[in-house]
Scaffold this motif. Structure first.
Motif, PDB file in Angstrom:
ATOM      1  N   ALA B  57      30.206 -38.235  18.059  1.00  0.00           N
ATOM      2  CA  ALA B  57      30.324 -38.182  16.598  1.00  0.00           C
ATOM      3  C   ALA B  57      31.785 -38.050  16.218  1.00  0.00           C
ATOM      4  CB  ALA B  57      29.536 -36.996  16.054  1.00  0.00           C
ATOM      5  N   SER B  58      32.150 -38.676  15.097  1.00  0.00           N
ATOM      6  CA  SER B  58      33.537 -38.616  14.651  1.00  0.00           C
ATOM      7  C   SER B  58      33.850 -37.288  13.953  1.00  0.00           C
ATOM      8  CB  SER B  58      33.832 -39.747  13.671  1.00  0.00           C
ATOM      9  OG  SER B  58      33.562 -40.975  14.285  1.00  0.00           O
ATOM     10  N   ASN B  59      32.841 -36.744  13.282  1.00  0.00           N
ATOM     11  CA  ASN B  59      33.017 -35.489  12.551  1.00  0.00           C
ATOM     12  C   ASN B  59      31.834 -34.579  12.826  1.00  0.00           C
ATOM     13  OD1 ASN B  59      35.313 -36.165  10.421  1.00  0.00           O
ATOM     14  ND2 ASN B  59      33.954 -37.941  10.535  1.00  0.00           N
ATOM     15  N   ILE B  60      32.054 -33.295  12.623  1.00  0.00           N
ATOM     16  CA  ILE B  60      30.962 -32.341  12.791  1.00  0.00           C
ATOM     17  C   ILE B  60      30.887 -31.458  11.550  1.00  0.00           C
ATOM     18  CG2 ILE B  60      30.200 -30.323  14.106  1.00  0.00           C
ATOM     19  CD1 ILE B  60      31.563 -31.694  16.551  1.00  0.00           C
ATOM     20  N   VAL B  61      29.687 -31.330  11.006  1.00  0.00           N
ATOM     21  CA  VAL B  61      29.495 -30.433   9.860  1.00  0.00           C
ATOM     22  C   VAL B  61      28.468 -29.378  10.261  1.00  0.00           C
ATOM     23  CG1 VAL B  61      28.719 -30.236   7.468  1.00  0.00           C
ATOM     24  CG2 VAL B  61      30.034 -32.244   8.186  1.00  0.00           C
ATOM     25  N   ILE B  62      28.909 -28.128  10.228  1.00  0.00           N
ATOM     26  CA  ILE B  62      27.991 -27.040  10.559  1.00  0.00           C
ATOM     27  C   ILE B  62      27.451 -26.484   9.247  1.00  0.00           C
ATOM     28  CG2 ILE B  62      27.725 -24.846  11.778  1.00  0.00           C
ATOM     29  CD1 ILE B  62      30.133 -25.615  13.477  1.00  0.00           C
ATOM     30  N   ASN B  63      26.186 -26.714   9.012  1.00  0.00           N
ATOM     31  CA  ASN B  63      25.592 -26.363   7.725  1.00  0.00           C
ATOM     32  C   ASN B  63      24.331 -25.542   7.968  1.00  0.00           C
ATOM     33  OD1 ASN B  63      24.850 -26.301   5.041  1.00  0.00           O
ATOM     34  ND2 ASN B  63      23.969 -28.367   5.049  1.00  0.00           N
ATOM     35  N   LEU B  64      24.493 -24.236   7.896  1.00  0.00           N
ATOM     36  CA  LEU B  64      23.374 -23.346   8.225  1.00  0.00           C
ATOM     37  C   LEU B  64      23.126 -22.370   7.092  1.00  0.00           C
ATOM     38  CD1 LEU B  64      24.691 -22.559  11.786  1.00  0.00           C
ATOM     39  CD2 LEU B  64      22.654 -23.923  11.281  1.00  0.00           C
ATOM     40  N   LYS B  65      21.891 -21.998   6.938  1.00  0.00           N
ATOM     41  CA  LYS B  65      21.542 -21.040   5.872  1.00  0.00           C
ATOM     42  C   LYS B  65      22.059 -19.646   6.195  1.00  0.00           C
ATOM     43  CE  LYS B  65      17.808 -22.316   3.012  1.00  0.00           C
ATOM     44  NZ  LYS B  65      16.619 -23.094   3.161  1.00  0.00           N
ATOM     45  N   HIS B  66      22.401 -18.917   5.134  1.00  0.00           N
ATOM     46  CA  HIS B  66      22.725 -17.505   5.315  1.00  0.00           C
ATOM     47  C   HIS B  66      21.487 -16.774   5.830  1.00  0.00           C
ATOM     48  CE1 HIS B  66      25.832 -18.409   2.232  1.00  0.00           C
ATOM     49  NE2 HIS B  66      26.520 -17.473   2.842  1.00  0.00           N
ATOM     50  N   GLN B  67      21.691 -15.693   6.550  1.00  0.00           N
ATOM     51  CA  GLN B  67      20.573 -14.793   6.785  1.00  0.00           C
ATOM     52  C   GLN B  67      20.490 -13.899   5.561  1.00  0.00           C
ATOM     53  OE1 GLN B  67      19.910 -13.554  11.102  1.00  0.00           O
ATOM     54  NE2 GLN B  67      22.138 -13.605  10.936  1.00  0.00           N
ATOM     55  N   GLU B  68      19.278 -13.573   5.174  1.00  0.00           N
ATOM     56  CA  GLU B  68      19.124 -12.754   3.979  1.00  0.00           C
ATOM     57  C   GLU B  68      18.536 -11.406   4.350  1.00  0.00           C
ATOM     58  OE1 GLU B  68      16.719 -14.902   1.205  1.00  0.00           O
ATOM     59  OE2 GLU B  68      17.807 -16.756   1.624  1.00  0.00           O
ATOM     60  N   GLU B  69      19.058 -10.379   3.699  1.00  0.00           N
ATOM     61  CA  GLU B  69      18.486  -9.058   3.921  1.00  0.00           C
ATOM     62  C   GLU B  69      18.113  -8.486   2.572  1.00  0.00           C
ATOM     63  OE1 GLU B  69      20.862  -6.003   6.023  1.00  0.00           O
ATOM     64  OE2 GLU B  69      20.730  -7.461   7.657  1.00  0.00           O
ATOM     65  N   LEU B  70      16.871  -8.069   2.429  1.00  0.00           N
ATOM     66  CA  LEU B  70      16.485  -7.479   1.154  1.00  0.00           C
ATOM     67  C   LEU B  70      16.790  -5.988   1.182  1.00  0.00           C
ATOM     68  CD1 LEU B  70      13.198  -9.364   0.366  1.00  0.00           C
ATOM     69  CD2 LEU B  70      15.285  -9.326  -1.013  1.00  0.00           C
ATOM     70  N   PRO B  71      17.459  -5.500   0.164  1.00  0.00           N
ATOM     71  CA  PRO B  71      17.842  -4.090   0.181  1.00  0.00           C
ATOM     72  C   PRO B  71      16.669  -3.140  -0.033  1.00  0.00           C
ATOM     73  CG  PRO B  71      18.604  -5.144  -1.853  1.00  0.00           C
ATOM     74  CD  PRO B  71      18.027  -6.217  -0.998  1.00  0.00           C
ATOM     75  N   VAL B  72      15.537  -3.653  -0.553  1.00  0.00           N
ATOM     76  CA  VAL B  72      14.356  -2.788  -0.695  1.00  0.00           C
ATOM     77  C   VAL B  72      13.113  -3.545  -0.212  1.00  0.00           C
ATOM     78  CG1 VAL B  72      15.118  -1.335  -2.595  1.00  0.00           C
ATOM     79  CG2 VAL B  72      14.122  -3.559  -3.093  1.00  0.00           C
ATOM     80  N   ASP B  73      12.102  -2.788   0.179  1.00  0.00           N
ATOM     81  CA  ASP B  73      10.837  -3.413   0.568  1.00  0.00           C
ATOM     82  C   ASP B  73      10.051  -3.737  -0.698  1.00  0.00           C
ATOM     83  OD1 ASP B  73      11.497  -2.995   3.169  1.00  0.00           O
ATOM     84  OD2 ASP B  73      10.541  -1.014   3.235  1.00  0.00           O
TER      85      ASP B  73
END
Ligand code: FAD
Ligand code: SF4
Ligand code: SF4
Ligand code: SF4
Ligand code: SF4
Lengths: 348, 455
Positions: B57-73
């Motif tokens: 590949a000529s270029n690489i794009v790393i595109n990943l979702k954030h991990q999410e943490e909920l501060p309350v249940d």
């Protein structure tokens, strides 16, 4: 050979011009002042012991590149007063002093004439703020440019005629208020005032520093301001806008509502630093008329037709408030898009 | 494996971007095993079913979702919340900035949700707890509209907000006391995407302080990684990336397309590793801020990739075997005058901005990065000349080559220690930092320094 015209030699126009020239295009850059740089020409570094990501490190090499590029011709002290549509491209009518000239063979136009700071507007400084102890954030820029704390080890010199022992930063002036003719958030002022406060803290560990925010913003791609940032640097945080300013002989007194306790309170200070919002630049009516653009309800410009067809592109704070890094990234994108459109047009 | 490997314009690690002009391949993080090569010609190896596959590949794009943490249940994440438009009786409660301030993109989600509910069901109560409303796009309009529609906005840092495990919300301020239950939607805290340590290793790039793949450095804005041709988006890029999502995607796609029209080397010099001298100690591989060095299996030596190299010269100054050289390396013959080594990204720009040249009567060596300076060079300069040596790098954390300025300071400090051990004056070499906008400071400092030498 036809040329691409870039109007406005601030960081937006220069970034686009440099990008186009590097790709082999001939560029005509038209700037109404006698030098490049626009608003940030003489802004100073806002690092404390660390870089605070004010982005100014990025700009001088771009301005130098524009000066050095053979493919770029710069017309200083010149503006554009009309645009004639030709079979192929445009002829621009430029004006420099008394002199009017035609600039033929323009294939595309990038309009990048930037913004006005609130303090520059005639309606800018309200009566209440006329006092030598009240300054605009941009008044700090000259002091910062002259700072000598990194190498020479001298503290920042206040160009004020007095030495303040305390300073309060007041956010959202000239923004987010209909009286101030700007309903929107200017996006950059939370960041730059925070950086100025950091420089003061670094130079004057004893100084009392406070900031009044309505809503503390992120400050660009890299900075996400937080109360912890302020706490760490002993900068007091007030989550409100003061309601009244009282000018006493010895100090300025800010009256604000302490909502936690549900009562009025006061804060005294030697120096009040006003943030100042980004307002639409001048000449927008003319641009709208000669380039077929639209002013949005805040007075910034947007295109009506797709630039690929009209050949008219917009870059920088002419379209909306933004900091240097977002302006540069967008201006590069605009330049690449223009090149791409040019290429696909040539193929047809 | 067959001889010809498929070649793409761009390889996405994670999610692909919408674009129909580029030829693309998508590789999941978990499958990726290796990346070799440089911009224009990367080779990626990954596990596909039971096979090890390779693509170019000529270029690489790393595109990943954030991990999410909920501060309350007991709540829904604001990023996943769907407006519940049924004739609900219970209030909708939106909370952002529960611990840290949420990004502007979350304010946007919250405002849109509040408005959608209010517009379909004006009688339903909507509470919006926040510390700071954050603006992007048309958030300001949405905010205004939401207030007109009587969404109840409450700054929770101005009172006490408590959310129990059962999703009960209580809020207290001098003049207000609220006990609420209802549909609870909370802004998650965004964390770096998963497995970024693995990617940092595979691509040989350094991670930033919070663990994202982008180092917090102005030169990398908006989506650069330090390694040419590798771009970072979303949960790989940083905490504010959702706010600038559209700008970042546009920029990245345009960069990728421009790269396809041809990439040039950063400067004209050639940097080569002498395979006879190299002992494959990996020092240069680890230090290179731009992931531009890889091992040449055949020669059993390191190799500098010419397009990836960003010409800082750090590797040259740090190779213990002196195995790396560059074509432009010239033997400076400074006269017995003050000697200064300056970086082209800071002091050299400040010099141009100064009214009169602060370096008149000074032998100036301009380098692409102060990390060019070798310890031996410092000794040599001090031994050959009576004058002192001044090295000027960039302000902390504003180095175009990410770590170059700190590496140079380390070198200067060890040189000073050595001088002291030999009973020589360590103050003959000095290291300082400045930004391009410090012409005044630079001029004043050199004027003073001039005075000192004359004495
Ligand atoms: C007080 C303040 C502090 C700031 N601090 C920071 C900071 O620390 N970091 C940061 O990243 N951002 C900061 N910003 C934002 C920054 O100023 C802008 O992002 C940047 O200036 C935008 O550049 P521009 O090229 O779009 O506009 P401008 O800088 O306004 O440039 C426009 C150019 O066009 C020229 N021009 C105008 N009209 C015409 C005409 N009719 N014909 C020809 N030429 C014309 C002007 O002379 C000028 O050269 C700050 C903003 C303010 C208000
Ligand atoms: S604060 Fe600004 S000028 Fe100073 S080092 Fe950082 S980016 Fe450069
Ligand atoms: S950036 Fe901050 S100070 Fe400026 S208008 Fe927005 S909220 Fe107010
Ligand atoms: S630092 Fe020198 S010896 Fe070590 S691997 Fe690199 S080139 Fe070889
Ligand atoms: S000169 Fe700098 S960028 Fe190039 S290989 Fe050496 S360390 Fe890496």
């Amino acid at each position: 050979m036809s040329r691409i015209a870039v109007i406005g030699g601030g960081i937006a126009g220069c970034t686009a011009a440099a990008e186009l020239a590097a790709a082999g295009q001939q560029v005509l850059l038209i700037e109404k002042e006698d030098s490049l740089g626009g608003n940030i020409k003489n802004y100073g570094c806002k690092a404390d012991s660390l870089c605070t990501r004010c982005n100014l490190c990025l700009v001088d090499s771009v301005f130098n590149q524009v000066h050095q590029e053979e493919n770029i011709e710069v017309l200083f002290d010149t503006t554009v007063i009309d645009c004639l549509k030709e079979d192929e491209g445009f002829t621009l009518i430029t004006s420099s002093g008394e002199l009017e000239e035609q600039q033929p063979d323009i294939s595309e136009v990038i309009l990048a004439t930037g913004h006005t700071r609130w303090s520059e507007l005639e309606t800018g400084t309200p009566e209440i703020f006329r006092d030598e102890r009240i300054i605009w954030a941009s008044d700090f820029e000259d002091m910062l440019e002259g700072r000598q704390d990194q190498l020479t080890g001298q503290n920042l010199k206040f160009d004020l005629g007095f030495e303040p022992e305390s300073a309060v930063f007041l956010q959202c002036n000239g923004s987010r208020s209909l009286q101030e003719k700007a309903r929107y958030c200017s996006k950059v002022c939370c960041g730059y005032n925070y950086r100025i406060a950091r420089v003061l803290r670094n130079n004057f560990p004893e100084m009392d520093l406070s900031m009044f925010f309505i809503d503390m913003q992120e400050a660009g791609f890299l900075v996400n301001l937080s109360r912890e940032d302020l706490k760490e640097r002993e900068i007091d945080y007030y989550n409100c806008k003061p309601l009244r300013l009282e000018k006493e002989k010895d100090s300025l007194i800010l009256h604000y509502e302490d909502q936690q306790r549900g009562k009025m309170a006061t804060l005294e200070t030697d120096l009040l630093v006003l943030s100042e919002g980004i307002h639409p630049g001048s000449n927008h009516e003319r641009w709208a008329r000669i380039f077929n653009l639209q002013e949005n309800e805040d007075g910034f410009l947007r295109t009506i037709w797709s630039p690929a067809e009209s050949g008219i592109y917009l870059a920088g704070t002419i379209t909306s408030p933004g900091d240097i890094a977002t302006t540069m990234a967008e201006s590069k994108t605009v330049a690449y898009k223009l090149l791409e459109n040019k290429l696909s047009k040539a193929k047809v | 494996m067959s001889g010809s490997i498929e070649q793409y314009d761009v390889a996405y690690i994670g999610q692909a971007l919408p674009d129909d002009e580029l030829s693309q391949v998508t590789i999941p993080v978990s499958a990726l095993t290796e990346c070799r090569g440089e911009i224009g010609d990367f080779t990626l190896s990954f596990q596909a079913e039971d096979d090890l596959k390779q693509v170019r590949a000529s270029n690489i794009v790393i595109n990943l979702k954030h991990q999410e943490e909920l501060p309350v249940d007991c709540c829904t994440s604001l990023l996943e919340a769907e407006a519940n438009l049924a004739e609900e009786e219970e209030p909708l409660i939106i909370v952002q900035d529960y611990q840290d301030l949420s990004a502007a993109a979350l304010s946007k989600e919250g405002l849109e949700l509040a408005l959608e509910v209010k517009e379909s069901n004006p009688a339903r109560e909507v509470y919006y707890f926040y510390q700071a409303m954050r603006f992007m796009d048309n958030n300001d309009e949405l905010y205004e509209k939401a207030r007109e529609k009587e969404v109840i906005f409450l700054k929770h840092d101005l009172g006490d907000l408590e959310i129990t495990d059962k999703g009960k919300v209580s809020y207290q301020r001098e003049d207000i006391k609220l006990e609420l239950t209802g549909e609870l939607t909370v802004a998650p805290e965004l964390k770096p995407a998963a497995k970024l340590d693995k990617l940092a290793r595979i691509f040989n790039i350094t991670r930033g302080p919070e663990g994202y793949l982008q180092v917090d450095n102005i030169y990398l804005q908006p989506t650069l990684s330090g390694k040419r041709g590798v771009y970072l988006l979303a949960g790989a890029r940083g905490p504010n990336s959702l706010t600038y999502e559209q700008e970042e995607i546009q920029y990245t796609l345009q960069e990728v397309k421009r790269n396809l029209t041809g990439v040039e080397e950063i400067d004209e010099e050639e940097r080569t590793v002498d395979d006879q001298k190299c002992v494959v100690c990996y020092t240069c591989y680890r230090l290179c801020p731009h992931g531009a060095i890889q091992r040449d299996e055949e020669l059993n030596s390191m190799k500098i990739m010419p397009l990836a190299c960003q010409a800082c010269n750090l590797c040259i100054s740090r190779c213990p075997m002196g195995a790396i050289s560059r074509s432009g390396e010239d033997e400076q013959q400074p006269k017995d005058e003050r000697q200064v080594i300056i970086c082209e990204n800071s002091a050299a720009l400040a010099r141009e901005k100064a009214e009169t040249d602060p370096f008149a009567d000074t032998v100036v060596t301009e380098v692409p990065c102060v990390s060019t300076v070798k310890k031996e060079e410092i000794y040599q300069r001090l031994a050959n000349h009576k004058s002192d040596l001044l090295i000027l790098g960039c302000i902390s954390e504003s180095c175009k080559h990410l770590t170059g300025h700190d590496r140079c300071e380390q070198v200067v400090n060890t040189a000073k220690e050595d001088l002291e051990k030999l009973d020589l004056d360590p103050d003959r070499v000095n290291y300082h930092r400045l930004s391009p906008r410090m012409a005044t400071d630079l001029s004043a400092y050199l004027a003073d320094w001039k005075g000192e030498v004359l004495q």
